[in-house]
Design an enzyme around this catalytic site. Structure first.
Site, PDB file in Angstrom:
ATOM      1  N   ASP A   1      27.214   7.898 -19.025  1.00 27.27           N
ATOM      2  CA  ASP A   1      25.923   8.481 -18.621  1.00 27.27           C
ATOM      3  C   ASP A   1      25.590   8.153 -17.162  1.00 27.27           C
ATOM      4  O   ASP A   1      25.764   7.011 -16.713  1.00 27.27           O
ATOM      5  CB  ASP A   1      24.840   7.906 -19.554  1.00 27.27           C
ATOM      6  CG  ASP A   1      23.653   8.831 -19.684  1.00 27.27           C
ATOM      7  OD1 ASP A   1      23.835  10.054 -19.553  1.00 27.27           O
ATOM      8  OD2 ASP A   1      22.532   8.332 -19.924  1.00 27.27           O
TER       9      ASP A   1
ATOM     10  N   GLU B   1      23.986  17.244 -13.294  1.00 28.49           N
ATOM     11  CA  GLU B   1      22.513  17.266 -13.254  1.00 28.49           C
ATOM     12  C   GLU B   1      22.046  18.021 -12.023  1.00 28.49           C
ATOM     13  O   GLU B   1      22.574  17.835 -10.924  1.00 28.49           O
ATOM     14  CB  GLU B   1      21.966  15.821 -13.230  1.00 28.49           C
ATOM     15  CG  GLU B   1      20.434  15.762 -13.185  1.00 28.49           C
ATOM     16  CD  GLU B   1      19.877  14.346 -13.419  1.00 28.49           C
ATOM     17  OE1 GLU B   1      20.386  13.648 -14.313  1.00 28.49           O
ATOM     18  OE2 GLU B   1      18.937  13.966 -12.699  1.00 28.49           O
TER      19      GLU B   1
ATOM     20  N   GLY C   1      15.566  11.686 -21.042  1.00 27.20           N
ATOM     21  CA  GLY C   1      14.250  11.055 -21.185  1.00 27.20           C
ATOM     22  C   GLY C   1      13.609  11.236 -22.538  1.00 27.20           C
ATOM     23  O   GLY C   1      12.405  11.492 -22.640  1.00 27.20           O
TER      24      GLY C   1
HETATM   25  P1  13P Z   1      15.004   7.328 -22.169  1.00 32.80           P
HETATM   26  O1  13P Z   1      15.387   5.963 -21.722  1.00 32.80           O
HETATM   27  O2  13P Z   1      13.685   7.746 -21.659  1.00 32.80           O
HETATM   28  O3  13P Z   1      15.132   7.485 -23.645  1.00 32.80           O
HETATM   29  O4  13P Z   1      16.044   8.354 -21.496  1.00 32.80           O
HETATM   30  C1  13P Z   1      17.378   8.322 -21.861  1.00 32.80           C
HETATM   31  C2  13P Z   1      18.222   9.165 -20.989  1.00 32.80           C
HETATM   32  O5  13P Z   1      17.857  10.251 -20.597  1.00 32.80           O
HETATM   33  C3  13P Z   1      19.538   8.631 -20.645  1.00 32.80           C
HETATM   34  O6  13P Z   1      20.252   9.502 -19.833  1.00 32.80           O
END
Ligand code: 13P
Length: 291
Positions: free
Chosen positions: A82, A135, A216
């Site tokens: 990620d 992204e 998110g």
């Molecule tokens: P949160 O930490 O807000 O759950 O977001 C996770 C995310 O988008 C990781 O790429």
């Protein structure tokens, strides 16, 4: 059952209008908890690590544990890197056995974002069946240790989307639409649904090409998550909530059992808490029975 890339999982999810949860883990106990919850619900899943855990635990250790758990689980499981901002590190993780890679060059100028995303996509497609997420626009909040200040954040420009997808050859797209990493400052964050819908139509209107990712997840209201899924979102990222579950469960267990020195019991408490959190998300995503 199967080690899969994210693209395979998300094509099916987009067509059938459910989401696959993409859960960021920071420990092996969390990885087990996320997988166990999905096995119980017969749901496909994406395990994610940001860069920090790969440095702490080791890329090869994470891949080995993923393979061991995924090969014996009766559901398809993807391992995703990620928000990696480093092209060479993306390639290293692809070489090691990650099945989906996110190159996040979203803070770069548009042309540099295209070039870096293209380089990772070409590499991953050449060496194996590895899909790549890019992204466009900047999702605000905290990513790994990188703090993105609010003023820097900008939403995805729909006019750039087709060019980005076509020139990079990316498999999944995370457009910035107002969601943020970490804890939202308001109970009902302002999400640009229209923008999301427009982007989905631009890219996938004729035929499904590039599934869309929602970042998110933590703190989004259920209606928001369900609406984004109905508009074409098929991967929803959740990180912060799992960290809270883990730390709160650890704190609670130690507080309640201050005289005990059995680390396995703390791990079990963490596993139960993380599993519970994940089960709740599975209900929201509508992915039960989809494995
Ligand atoms: P949160 O930490 O807000 O759950 O977001 C996770 C995310 O988008 C990781 O790429």
């Amino acid at each position: 059952m199967s080690l899969v890339n994210a693209k395979e999982l998300l094509f099916k999810a987009t067509k059938e209008k459910y989401a696959v949860g993409a859960f960021n883990i920071t420990s092996l106990v969390q990885m087990e908890a996320v997988i166990e919850a999905h096995v119980e619900c017969k749901a496909p899943v994406i395990i994610q690590t940001s860069v920090a855990p790969t440095k702490l635990l080791g890329v090869n250790v994470l891949v080995a544990v993923y393979r061991t758990l995924a090969e014996s689980a009766p559901i398809p499981i993807c391992l995703h890197l990620d928000h990696c901002t480093d092209v060479a590190y993306c390639k290293k993780c692809a070489d090691a056995g990650y099945t989906n890679i996110m190159i996040d060059a979203s803070k770069q100028p548009f042309e540099a974002n295209i070039q870096q995303t293209k380089e990772v996509a070409e590499y991953c497609h050449k060496i194996g069946n590895i899909s790549v997420e890019g992204e466009l626009g900047t999702v605000s909040g905290v990513e790994d240790q990188v703090r993105v200040v609010e003023s820097e954040s900008e939403l995805c420009n729909p006019n750039q989307v087709l060019e980005f997808v076509e020139r990079t050859g990316v498999d999944l797209l995370a457009p910035a639409i107002g969601t943020a990493h970490g804890i939202y400052k308001t109970k009902n964050p302002k999400i640009d649904f229209e923008r999301f819908e427009k982007i989905f139509d631009l890219v996938n209107g004729q035929s499904l090409r590039v599934p869309l990712v929602v970042h998110g997840g933590t703190g989004l209201p259920r209606e928001t998550v369900e609406r984004l899924i109905s508009l074409g979102g098929s991967k929803v990222n959740v990180s912060t909530e799992l960290k809270h579950s883990m730390i709160d469960a650890t704190y609670q267990y130690i507080t309640d059992h201050r005289d005990e020195y059995d680390p396995g019991k703390i791990d079990s408490a963490v596993k139960d808490a993380v599993r519970k959190t994940v089960m709740n998300w599975i209900g929201w995503f509508g992915c039960t029975g989809k494995a």
